[in-house]
Motif scaffolding. Structure first.
Motif, PDB file in Angstrom:
ATOM      1  N   ALA A   1       0.819  -1.218   0.000  1.00  0.00           N
ATOM      2  CA  ALA A   1       0.000   0.000   0.000  1.00  0.00           C
ATOM      3  C   ALA A   1       0.852   1.268   0.000  1.00  0.00           C
ATOM      4  O   ALA A   1       0.418   2.305  -0.515  1.00  0.00           O
ATOM      5  CB  ALA A   1      -0.943  -0.004   1.205  1.00  0.00           C
TER       6      ALA A   1
ATOM      7  N   THR B   1       3.239   0.161   5.029  1.00  0.00           N
ATOM      8  CA  THR B   1       2.500  -0.633   6.020  1.00  0.00           C
ATOM      9  C   THR B   1       3.559  -1.396   6.798  1.00  0.00           C
ATOM     10  O   THR B   1       3.818  -2.564   6.539  1.00  0.00           O
ATOM     11  CB  THR B   1       1.534  -1.603   5.316  1.00  0.00           C
ATOM     12  OG1 THR B   1       2.250  -2.306   4.280  1.00  0.00           O
ATOM     13  CG2 THR B   1       0.367  -0.871   4.687  1.00  0.00           C
TER      14      THR B   1
ATOM     15  N   ALA C   1      -4.456   1.706   5.892  1.00  0.00           N
ATOM     16  CA  ALA C   1      -4.282   1.423   4.460  1.00  0.00           C
ATOM     17  C   ALA C   1      -5.225   0.351   3.948  1.00  0.00           C
ATOM     18  O   ALA C   1      -5.576   0.337   2.760  1.00  0.00           O
ATOM     19  CB  ALA C   1      -2.832   1.006   4.181  1.00  0.00           C
TER      20      ALA C   1
END
Length: 482
Positions: free
Chosen positions: A275, A359, A453
Motif C-alpha cells: 500500500a 504498512t 491502508a
C-alpha cells in the motif's frame, strides 16, 4: 474513473439535486424550493426545525436532497462532516437509482468536500466476478457541481486527486497472483503513460549490479524476480530546484518468510503490504494529472516475501546498498530492508525532502488504530507542521512519534552494524530508527500506514479493503509546497 465530475453555472429545473444548507437553516429559500408545492415546503421546514441533517424529497420526475452543514471546531472538521454526509447521501442516491446529481452549495465552501465523500464512497473495485448481475455498474455516473462558489478548475483538480486514490485502491485490492512485483511495475508504467510522468523499471540484473542487499535478501525465497521502479514527474516550470522523493514499500505479498505469520488473521490479507508503493504512484498520478509545478520522484522496491527455496533466515547478515550490514533477527521485519535500500538510493538525487510510506508495523496500528497515521523523521519543524496541517485538512491525521537517540540501542547488533527487529516495546519507533540510519544527507519523514491502508469492515467513505490512504495527504502537502 467510473464517476465523472463536472462543473456547470446552473442546474436544470428538473434534475436530481442536493442542496447544501448553512448550519442553523430552518426555512428553505426560493432558489432551493422553487418547484416544491407548499405542503412539501412546510414538511421540509418542519424537518429542519426538528434538527434533521439529511432530507430526501421525491418529486417523481426528480429528487431533491437537503444536507445541513454543521459548524465544527475547525474548518477541517466541518469539511470532514460534509464528506461523511456525502457517504450517507450515497445510500439514498443508490436507492433512487440517480444517474447524475447536481450539487448546489449555499454555504460557500462545502461543495468540494461533499463531492469528495460521495465520489470516494462510490468507488467499486472491478474485481474478477463473472456473474453479469455482480458486474452491474453503479447507477451514479456523473456529479455536477454548480454555482459561483466553485470553479471548473477546482472540480478538475478534485477529479485528478480522486483518480490517484482510485488507482491506489485498485492496486491494493488486487491479489498477489494478479499483481506480482513485475506486474506492479507494469501498472506503474501504465500509470505514467496515462498521466504523463517517466517510468524506469530496474530488473533483477540491475538490482544485483547495484547490490541492493535488502531487496535481494527478501526476494530470495520467491519464484518471482524483484523490481525497483523509478518514477519521475518533472514538468516545465517546476518551482523546486531539488526534487522531492517519495519512497513506497512494495511487498506485494508477505508470508513473513521463514518467520511465518499466523493464519487466519495474519497472512490472509497480506496482498495489502504494498500500500505504501500504491500511495506513491497514486500521488504521482494525481500530481501529473493536475500539472502541479513540482519536480517529484517516486521509488518503489517490490517483491513478495516467501519461505521457499533459498529464503533468507533469522541469523543471516546482509550487506545493504549503503554498505551497512544488518543482522536479520526476524524475516517478517522485511519492509524496512526494502525501504532502507531505496532511501539510500534516494541520496543520488540530492533531494530537497524524502517522504516514505509503508504498512510497516503492527505496533503503529496498535498504538493509534485506523484513525490516524504514525509519522516520525528528521525534517524541520515547519515541514512536520505543514504535513500535520495537510493531515487535518484531508482527515488523514498524523501522530508524530519521537526518534530519540536512546532508541538506537533497540537496533544494536553484536555482529553487524544493526539488527532489523528492535525490542518488544516501541516497535514502530525502532523501525523508524532503523530507516533513519539510511537517510544521511537529506531531511526525511516516515509514515507508517499499517492500520488505515486496508480496512476489514466498511468505514464511511473509506470503504472496505484498500483505502488509498496517504494519497490525499501527500498531494495536499505537495501542492501547497508548489
Amino acid at each position: 474513473m467510473p464517476l465523472q465530475l463536472a462543473y456547470a453555472a446552473d442546474f436544470p429545473s428538473i434534475a436530481d439535486t442536493v442542496f447544501i444548507l448553512p448550519a442553523g437553516t430552518t426555512e428553505l429559500s426560493v432558489e432551493t424550493a422553487a418547484d416544491l408545492p407548499e405542503p412539501v415546503r412546510e414538511y421540509v421546514a418542519r424537518q429542519l426545525a426538528a434538527g434533521s441533517k439529511l432530507i430526501r424529497i421525491n418529486q417523481y420526475t426528480h429528487h431533491h436532497y437537503y444536507v445541513v452543514a454543521e459548524e465544527k471546531k475547525t474548518l477541517a472538521l466541518s469539511a470532514e462532516y460534509l464528506r461523511e454526509c456525502g457517504h450517507q447521501l450515497y445510500a439514498h442516491l443508490k436507492h433512487d437509482h440517480v444517474q447524475e446529481l447536481f450539487v448546489q452549495d449555499l454555504t460557500g465552501s462545502g461543495a468540494l468536500a461533499l463531492a469528495e465523500g460521495l465520489a470516494l464512497t462510490a468507488y467499486q473495485f472491478a474485481g474478477y466476478k463473472t456473474d453479469e448481475k455482480s458486474k452491474k455498474a453503479p447507477d451514479l455516473q456523473r456529479l455536477t457541481l454548480v454555482g459561483a462558489d466553485v470553479t471548473a478548475e477546482q472540480v478538475r483538480e478534485l477529479e485528478g486527486v480522486l483518480a490517484g486514490v482510485y488507482l491506489a485502491r485498485d492496486l491494493v485490492n488486487a491479489p498477489q497472483n494478479k499483481l506480482s512485483a513485475t506486474q506492479f511495475a507494469d501498472q506503474m508504467t501504465q500509470a505514467g503513460t496515462e498521466a504523463g510522468f517517466h517510468v524506469e523499471v530496474l530488473d533483477l540484473v540491475r538490482i544485483e549490479a547495484l547490490r541492493m542487499g535488502g531487496l535481494l535478501a527478501v526476494n530470495q525465497g520467491s519464484p518471482e524476480p524483484p523490481t525497483f521502479t523509478i518514477m519521475e514527474y518533472k514538468p516545465e516550470g517546476a518551482t523546486n530546484q531539488q526534487p522531492i522523493v517519495l519512497v513506497g514499500k512494495g511487498v506485494v505479498y508477505d508470508t513473513g518468510g521463514l518467520s511465518l505469520k499466523p493464519t487466519p488473521g495474519g497472512m490472509d490479507t497480506m496482498k495489502c503490504d504494498m500500500a505504501g508503493g500504491a500511495a506513491v504512484v497514486g500521488t504521482l498520478y494525481a500530481l501529473a494529472k493536475n500539472r502541479v509545478p513540482l519536480h517529484v520522484i517516486g521509488l518503489v522496491p517490490a517483491t513478495d516475501n516467501r519461505p521457499g527455496g533459498m529464503a533468507f533466515a533469522p541469523g543471516d547478515v546482509i550487506t545493504m546498498y549503503s554498505g551497512l550490514t544488518v543482522e536479520v533477527l526476524n524475516t517478517d521485519a522485511e519492509g524496512r530492508l526494502l525501504l532502507a535500500d531505496a532511501l539510500a538510493f534516494a541520496r543520488k538525487y540530492n533531494p530537497e525532502l524524502v517522504l516514505d510510506f509503508a504498512t510497516l508495523t503492527g505496533s503503529a496500528a496498535r498504538a493509534i488504530g485506523k484513525e490516524g497515521i504514525v509519522c516520525m523523521g528528521t525534517a524541520d519543524e515547519d515541514v512536520l507542521d505543514a504535513l500535520k496541517q495537510a493531515g487535518h485538512r484531508t482527515h488523514e491525521r498524523l501522530v508524530e512519534f519521537p526518534l530519540w537517540d536512546e532508541y538506537a540501542d533497540h537496533i544494536k547488533s553484536d555482529i553487524a552494524d544493526l539488527n532489523n527487529l528492535g525490542k518488544g516495546e516501541a516497535g514502530a519507533i525502532s523501525a523508524g530508527k532503523f530507516l533513519e540510519r539510511f537517510t544521511e544527507g537529506y531531511p526525511w519523514v516516515h509514515f507508517d500506514i499499517a492500520a488505515p491502508a486496508y480496512l476489514y469492515a466498511p468505514d464511511s467513505y473509506r470503504g472496505k479493503g484498500g483505502t488509498g490512504t496517504a494519497v490525499r495527504l501527500a498531494y495536499e502537502f505537495l501542492v501547497r509546497r508548489a
